[in-house]
Structures are given as C-alpha cells and as structure tokens.
Scaffold this motif. Sequence first.
Motif, PDB file in Angstrom:
ATOM      1  N   SER A   1     -70.790  29.014 -27.907  1.00  0.00           N
ATOM      2  CA  SER A   1     -70.806  29.215 -26.457  1.00  0.00           C
ATOM      3  C   SER A   1     -69.462  28.814 -25.860  1.00  0.00           C
ATOM      4  N   VAL A   2     -69.148  29.374 -24.699  1.00  0.00           N
ATOM      5  CA  VAL A   2     -67.914  29.012 -24.005  1.00  0.00           C
ATOM      6  C   VAL A   2     -67.913  27.518 -23.695  1.00  0.00           C
TER       7      VAL A   2
ATOM      8  N   TRP B   1     -70.889  33.052 -20.998  1.00  0.00           N
ATOM      9  CA  TRP B   1     -69.733  32.803 -20.149  1.00  0.00           C
ATOM     10  C   TRP B   1     -70.162  32.250 -18.787  1.00  0.00           C
TER      11      TRP B   1
ATOM     12  N   GLN C   1     -67.917  34.813 -14.321  1.00  0.00           N
ATOM     13  CA  GLN C   1     -67.356  35.821 -15.203  1.00  0.00           C
ATOM     14  C   GLN C   1     -68.447  36.775 -15.705  1.00  0.00           C
TER      15      GLN C   1
ATOM     16  N   VAL D   1     -74.601  30.326 -16.373  1.00  0.00           N
ATOM     17  CA  VAL D   1     -73.918  31.160 -17.350  1.00  0.00           C
ATOM     18  C   VAL D   1     -74.494  32.564 -17.354  1.00  0.00           C
TER      19      VAL D   1
ATOM     20  N   GLU E   1     -67.852  37.741 -26.099  1.00  0.00           N
ATOM     21  CA  GLU E   1     -66.660  38.436 -26.584  1.00  0.00           C
ATOM     22  C   GLU E   1     -66.539  38.120 -28.071  1.00  0.00           C
TER      23      GLU E   1
ATOM     24  N   ASN F   1     -66.304  43.148 -25.925  1.00  0.00           N
ATOM     25  CA  ASN F   1     -66.884  42.469 -24.776  1.00  0.00           C
ATOM     26  C   ASN F   1     -68.272  43.061 -24.571  1.00  0.00           C
TER      27      ASN F   1
END
Length: 339
Positions: free
Chosen positions: A164-165, A228, A232, A245, A250, A260
């Motif tokens: 995960s981001v 994200w 975003q 989120v 990506e 993406n």
Amino acid sequence: MVDSVPCHRDPARIADRLPFLLRRNLVLRGIRAFFDARGYVEVETPCAVPTPGEEVHLKVFRTERETVDGARQPLWLHTSPEFAMKRIVAATGLPVYQLARVWRNAEGSRLHAHEFTMLEWYRPGATLASLMDETEALLRAVLPPVVRVGGDMIGIAPAFERLSVADAFHRYAGVDILATGDDAPALARAAGCALRHGETWEDLFFRLMMARVEPHIGRTCPTFLTHWPASQAALARRDPADPRVALRFELYAGGIELANAFEELTDSTEQRQRFIADRARRQASYPHEAGLDWPMDEAFLAALDGLPPCAGIALGFDRLVMLAAGTGRIADVQWLGEG
C-alpha cells in the motif's frame, strides 16, 4: 535546408532496432491471445474526441473537424480511451480490451513519447485484487521469467509484491502519509524536508514518491503500489473500509511505472463533482494556457450510473515491450520512434 531526421536514415535506424521491433510483434500477438482466451472482446474507439480526458497535468493535442457545410468543431486527440470504453461496458456488460494509440503533449524522454500505445482493459465483476491477479498472469504470459532493467534483474515468475502507499511511505520515507491529510506543511515536517515556495500537498507527495519510494520498489520483482490517498482517486472508488484511500494501484518494475488501475467509480454525481474540482485545479495550475475549456463528457457521465461493478487498467504497451526486449528507450520499440 537540412531535414532534422533525413529519410535516408530510416533503413539504418530501423535495422538497428529490428530485434526490438520483432519482439514488439511477439508481445502484441501474445496479448491478443491472452485476452481472447479469457473471453474479452477487442474494441476500437475514436481518437479525435470532444473531451480528451480530465487529468489535471496532462497536456493535449488540439485538432478540428470540418463538416461538408463548412461548420467547424474543435476536437482533441485522446490521452486515454477510458471514457469511451466504459460507455461500451455500460451498454453491453462485456469485458473489453483495446490497444489504443494515445497522445500526450509536452512529453519526451527515454520513457515518454508524444504518441504511444496504451493497452486498456475493463472487466465487469473484477475487484482490485482480481485485477492484480490477471495483470500478473498477463505479464507472465508475454515476458521471459527474468527481465533486466539497468542493473536490476527482475523475476516475473514469483508472486509480485503488493504494497500500500501508506506502508511504502512508512517504510521508505518514515511518514504517516494518511495522517497529513491535505496539509503540505504537516507533510514537510513529517518528512523532515523544506516546503518549496508554492508547493502543494500533492506536489510534495509526488516529490517524496519519486525521491524516496520509487527508487526502492519493483527492483527484484514487480510491485503493485495500492490504496492511494483519496485525493489521488481520479476515477476510482474510495475504499469502503477506509475512505481516506482510493481503490487504485500502479504497477512498477525496475523503476518504470507500467500501469495504473482502478476499481471503477460508478456514481455519476460524485464523478461530476471530481471533474469540476479537477477543472478548477487545471485552470489554477495553467492560467495562461488557452483552449482548455472543452465540454464535460456528458455521454460518459450518463453511462456511468449503468456501469456494472468492475475494475479497469491502463498499461503502457511500449514500456511492456521495453521490458521484454531489454532496452531502456521507448524509441527503440517504436517503428519510427522520435528519438
């Protein structure tokens, strides 16, 4: 007058990269076989469209349609076939894919070209997790078991990393990215860096992403960077389990962003609100650029409420061929590349 790229150079230039170009054809055939075997329908959508997309920072190519009676209509070369493909899914309920020529202005580097090929596919009923499974299967079907990118040897056969981001920023930047919200000074303090003049939270997020996160991911196996921040989200659904989120990933391999993907938003009211916000950001970011006032894509928004739950992905076909061919320049895998 000297031609900047003399035509007599074409035979030598093409011959030099012919092995890469033949690999391109192999990958192309492999992709079509993969999707045909899974019941997808290949589609084609227009390249010149009234609305090229709503991505804030993508620059577009303008053209014009002239009718037989002399009327003129401004059009743009699309940056992605996404809007049109979702209309087809909404109308048919079918899984679809397309190898589309797309255009993005003011771009050019070893990884970027003004005109390139995008592989996009959309599958009703798919989730972010099942789309990652399918993407892994595609790469294994068309790439060798190990690919070289610069000094990295990247294994395609093992399971891809899923990160995960939030976990990536915690691991590589020492930052709780979701706790900073939309507060740029708070993010700068957490990251231990100076906030540049006029830098927004989004600007700093991507500066940290490029400087501290991307250099570490996808180096031994491809990495899915998932979930994200909601700001975003673009055209993705928010995660019902954590609305901070978006259901987006990506895909990275050897420092190259390959794809993406979204679990698709199907609420036209929320999508319209996002588009309006994106337009305001674009006008604020590029106040001196004329011609950005294309119409809202009402056909897409009208279709969106009929879009079944699905997931979709845009994958850079030329970059995929770069991996397969073992070259670091996008121009090497295009028959008449710019470089």
